[in-house]
Design a protein around this motif. Structure first.
Motif, PDB file in Angstrom:
ATOM      1  N   ASP A  33     -13.395  21.547 -50.545  1.00 38.13           N
ATOM      2  CA  ASP A  33     -13.058  20.395 -50.107  1.00 38.13           C
ATOM      3  C   ASP A  33     -12.524  19.344 -51.066  1.00 38.13           C
ATOM      4  OD1 ASP A  33     -12.292  18.237 -48.250  1.00 38.13           O
ATOM      5  OD2 ASP A  33     -14.230  17.802 -47.486  1.00 38.13           O
ATOM      6  N   VAL A  34     -11.186  19.042 -51.528  1.00 39.52           N
ATOM      7  CA  VAL A  34     -10.874  18.541 -52.722  1.00 39.52           C
ATOM      8  C   VAL A  34      -9.860  17.551 -52.181  1.00 39.52           C
ATOM      9  CG1 VAL A  34     -10.026  18.500 -54.877  1.00 39.52           C
ATOM     10  CG2 VAL A  34     -11.105  20.598 -54.083  1.00 39.52           C
ATOM     11  N   THR A  35     -10.224  16.045 -52.264  1.00 36.28           N
ATOM     12  CA  THR A  35      -9.121  15.279 -52.172  1.00 36.28           C
ATOM     13  C   THR A  35      -8.100  14.802 -53.359  1.00 36.28           C
ATOM     14  OG1 THR A  35     -10.753  14.027 -50.830  1.00 36.28           O
ATOM     15  CG2 THR A  35      -9.107  12.841 -51.452  1.00 36.28           C
ATOM     16  N   VAL A  36      -6.942  14.853 -53.126  1.00 36.65           N
ATOM     17  CA  VAL A  36      -5.931  14.683 -54.325  1.00 36.65           C
ATOM     18  C   VAL A  36      -5.105  13.617 -53.843  1.00 36.65           C
ATOM     19  CG1 VAL A  36      -4.033  15.873 -55.479  1.00 36.65           C
ATOM     20  CG2 VAL A  36      -5.847  17.429 -54.481  1.00 36.65           C
ATOM     21  N   SER A  37      -4.748  12.773 -54.689  1.00 37.37           N
ATOM     22  CA  SER A  37      -3.937  11.485 -54.638  1.00 37.37           C
ATOM     23  C   SER A  37      -2.389  12.053 -54.527  1.00 37.37           C
ATOM     24  CB  SER A  37      -4.109  10.492 -55.579  1.00 37.37           C
ATOM     25  OG  SER A  37      -3.610  10.835 -56.741  1.00 37.37           O
ATOM     26  N   SER A  38      -1.594  11.411 -53.716  1.00 37.31           N
ATOM     27  CA  SER A  38      -0.197  11.574 -53.972  1.00 37.31           C
ATOM     28  C   SER A  38       0.513  11.297 -55.074  1.00 37.31           C
ATOM     29  CB  SER A  38       0.581  10.641 -52.513  1.00 37.31           C
ATOM     30  OG  SER A  38       0.493   9.316 -52.903  1.00 37.31           O
ATOM     31  N   SER A  39       0.023  10.366 -55.748  1.00 39.97           N
ATOM     32  CA  SER A  39       0.672  10.076 -57.125  1.00 39.97           C
ATOM     33  C   SER A  39       0.362  11.198 -58.005  1.00 39.97           C
ATOM     34  CB  SER A  39       0.145   8.712 -57.904  1.00 39.97           C
ATOM     35  OG  SER A  39      -1.113   8.782 -57.759  1.00 39.97           O
ATOM     36  N   LEU A  40      -0.845  11.840 -58.004  1.00 41.85           N
ATOM     37  CA  LEU A  40      -1.354  13.268 -58.856  1.00 41.85           C
ATOM     38  C   LEU A  40      -0.282  14.133 -58.372  1.00 41.85           C
ATOM     39  CD1 LEU A  40      -2.728  14.802 -60.958  1.00 41.85           C
ATOM     40  CD2 LEU A  40      -4.405  15.173 -59.057  1.00 41.85           C
ATOM     41  N   LEU A  41      -0.050  14.431 -57.036  1.00 44.34           N
ATOM     42  CA  LEU A  41       0.782  15.493 -56.868  1.00 44.34           C
ATOM     43  C   LEU A  41       2.284  15.471 -57.309  1.00 44.34           C
ATOM     44  CD1 LEU A  41      -0.280  16.297 -53.136  1.00 44.34           C
ATOM     45  CD2 LEU A  41      -0.686  17.652 -54.919  1.00 44.34           C
ATOM     46  N   LYS A  43       3.224  13.426 -60.007  1.00 44.99           N
ATOM     47  CA  LYS A  43       3.127  13.683 -61.426  1.00 44.99           C
ATOM     48  C   LYS A  43       3.098  15.257 -61.748  1.00 44.99           C
ATOM     49  CE  LYS A  43       1.897  10.348 -63.636  1.00 44.99           C
ATOM     50  NZ  LYS A  43       1.371   9.279 -64.643  1.00 44.99           N
ATOM     51  N   LEU A  44       2.396  16.116 -61.023  1.00 44.91           N
ATOM     52  CA  LEU A  44       2.398  17.594 -61.364  1.00 44.91           C
ATOM     53  C   LEU A  44       3.642  17.995 -61.045  1.00 44.91           C
ATOM     54  CD1 LEU A  44      -1.262  18.419 -59.697  1.00 44.91           C
ATOM     55  CD2 LEU A  44      -0.850  18.176 -62.042  1.00 44.91           C
ATOM     56  N   GLY A  45       4.222  17.626 -59.980  1.00 48.64           N
ATOM     57  CA  GLY A  45       5.733  18.210 -59.443  1.00 48.64           C
ATOM     58  C   GLY A  45       6.796  17.815 -60.575  1.00 48.64           C
ATOM     59  N   GLU A  46       6.556  16.552 -61.050  1.00 47.75           N
ATOM     60  CA  GLU A  46       7.641  16.359 -62.133  1.00 47.75           C
ATOM     61  C   GLU A  46       7.565  17.100 -63.424  1.00 47.75           C
ATOM     62  OE1 GLU A  46       6.776  12.242 -63.021  1.00 47.75           O
ATOM     63  OE2 GLU A  46       7.468  11.485 -61.012  1.00 47.75           O
ATOM     64  N   ARG A  47       6.240  17.473 -63.571  1.00 47.90           N
ATOM     65  CA  ARG A  47       6.162  18.582 -65.016  1.00 47.90           C
ATOM     66  C   ARG A  47       6.191  19.919 -64.530  1.00 47.90           C
ATOM     67  NH1 ARG A  47       4.428  13.606 -65.153  1.00 47.90           N
ATOM     68  NH2 ARG A  47       3.910  12.536 -67.116  1.00 47.90           N
ATOM     69  N   PRO A  61      -4.101  31.555 -50.014  1.00 47.38           N
ATOM     70  CA  PRO A  61      -3.226  30.600 -51.051  1.00 47.38           C
ATOM     71  C   PRO A  61      -2.260  29.859 -50.157  1.00 47.38           C
ATOM     72  CG  PRO A  61      -2.672  32.744 -51.386  1.00 47.38           C
ATOM     73  CD  PRO A  61      -3.540  33.055 -50.114  1.00 47.38           C
ATOM     74  N   THR A  62      -2.441  28.713 -50.375  1.00 46.67           N
ATOM     75  CA  THR A  62      -0.965  27.841 -50.043  1.00 46.67           C
ATOM     76  C   THR A  62      -0.505  27.215 -51.310  1.00 46.67           C
ATOM     77  OG1 THR A  62      -2.227  27.276 -47.848  1.00 46.67           O
ATOM     78  CG2 THR A  62      -0.278  25.729 -48.886  1.00 46.67           C
ATOM     79  N   MET A  63       0.694  27.233 -51.651  1.00 50.62           N
ATOM     80  CA  MET A  63       1.133  26.810 -52.987  1.00 50.62           C
ATOM     81  C   MET A  63       2.215  25.598 -52.972  1.00 50.62           C
ATOM     82  SD  MET A  63       1.803  30.752 -54.420  1.00 50.62           S
ATOM     83  CE  MET A  63       1.757  31.397 -52.939  1.00 50.62           C
ATOM     84  N   LEU A  64       1.910  24.636 -53.707  1.00 51.94           N
ATOM     85  CA  LEU A  64       2.797  23.583 -53.946  1.00 51.94           C
ATOM     86  C   LEU A  64       3.703  23.801 -55.299  1.00 51.94           C
ATOM     87  CD1 LEU A  64       0.254  20.636 -52.896  1.00 51.94           C
ATOM     88  CD2 LEU A  64       1.712  22.078 -51.478  1.00 51.94           C
ATOM     89  N   LEU A  65       5.044  23.892 -55.059  1.00 53.99           N
ATOM     90  CA  LEU A  65       5.674  24.300 -56.050  1.00 53.99           C
ATOM     91  C   LEU A  65       6.247  23.169 -56.958  1.00 53.99           C
ATOM     92  CD1 LEU A  65       7.395  27.349 -54.428  1.00 53.99           C
ATOM     93  CD2 LEU A  65       5.513  27.395 -55.485  1.00 53.99           C
ATOM     94  N   GLY A  66       6.387  23.478 -58.319  1.00 49.25           N
ATOM     95  CA  GLY A  66       6.955  22.204 -58.878  1.00 49.25           C
ATOM     96  C   GLY A  66       8.356  22.160 -59.017  1.00 49.25           C
ATOM     97  N   ARG A  67       9.054  21.583 -60.030  1.00 52.66           N
ATOM     98  CA  ARG A  67      10.765  21.474 -59.696  1.00 52.66           C
ATOM     99  C   ARG A  67      11.391  22.700 -60.075  1.00 52.66           C
ATOM    100  NH1 ARG A  67      12.679  17.142 -63.820  1.00 52.66           N
ATOM    101  NH2 ARG A  67      11.420  15.884 -62.218  1.00 52.66           N
ATOM    102  N   PRO A  68      12.262  23.215 -59.261  1.00 53.31           N
ATOM    103  CA  PRO A  68      12.780  24.510 -59.384  1.00 53.31           C
ATOM    104  C   PRO A  68      13.640  24.840 -60.722  1.00 53.31           C
ATOM    105  CG  PRO A  68      13.827  23.252 -57.588  1.00 53.31           C
ATOM    106  CD  PRO A  68      12.591  22.725 -58.057  1.00 53.31           C
TER     107      PRO A  68
END
Length: 238
Positions: A33-41, A43-47, A61-68
């Motif tokens: 049970d982890v809480t993640v802020s939208s600003s962090l998501l 920033k991770l996506g940008e990088r 697994p559920t995957m949130l992919l970065g920039r393609p």
């Protein structure tokens, strides 16, 4: 978890308990049970840092992919090849053969260092050798999967003899795994699958088009991933 400048910050019960720089990160795995802020998501996506959430008892697994990757020509070429049955068969043969050879190499190494298991490992290696020889004789993906399955059965029979009896490993099982070894194998395959999806997504090919596992229900979600990581699965368990 939150973003603080160029760092990933961990909080527990409202208190800051750890910090990790974003610069060296390529993946973030979360379990529980982890809480993640939208600003962090964001920033991770940008990088281009992928996020993998392992949820539930089965660690699905559920995957949130970065920039393609922006190379459209690479994806067009992939789509074209995925519709070529001759290429798909050749490519699939190469993957299955690489996997079986990696498994045979591992058992061969252990046969030299494990005298008590030498007899069973020799039998497993003979069966694996037969499967390797049969790869190029297969005219369909379905029959090739049968050869791969026979090779996997031979491999795990030898692999089981290398392990202590207290681990109760008698062969591959899953959903859910019924012993500690299968639990580790399933988790390892899940992490490898996620790594492969993220690597493919970031380098250009799409994980939604491939050759070898197209007709299996689980692989329908990311068939190219299953094709790509089959050759590495045997090394991940060593």
């Amino acid at each position: 978890m939150k973003a603080d400048g160029e760092a990933l910050v961990f909080y527990e019960n409202g208190e800051r308990v750890g910090t990790v720089p974003l610069a060296p990160l390529s993946r973030v795995f979360m379990r529980g049970d982890v809480t993640v802020s939208s600003s962090l998501l964001g920033k991770l996506g940008e990088r281009g840092i992928g996020v993998v959430v392992l949820s539930g008892r089965k660690a699905v697994p559920t995957m949130l992919l970065g920039r393609p990757h922006n190379d459209a020509a690479r994806r067009v070429a992939q789509y074209r090849l995925s519709l070529d049955p001759d290429f798909c068969l050749r490519f699939s043969r190469a993957i299955v053969e690489a996997k079986l050879r990696a498994q045979a190499a591992f058992l061969g190494e252990r046969r030299e260092s494990e005298p008590r298991s030498r007899y069973l490992l020799t039998l497993s290696l003979k069966r694996l050798s037969s499967s390797i020889t049969a790869v190029d004789q297969q005219a369909t993906i379905a029959s090739l999967r049968g050869v791969e399955g026979a090779g996997a059965a031979a491999y795990f029979e030898g692999f089981a003899d290398l392990l202590p009896e207290r681990l109760h490993f008698c062969g591959r099982n899953r959903r859910p795994p019924r012993d500690p070894v299968n639990a580790v194998l399933s988790l390892g395959y899940t992490l490898l699958h996620a790594e492969t999806v993220l690597a493919l997504y970031g380098s250009g090919p799409t994980p939604s088009s491939a050759s070898i596992m197209r007709s299996t229900s689980h692989a329908n979600r990311w068939p190219v991933t299953w094709s790509s990581h089959c050759g590495w699965r045997s090394t991940s368990m060593h």
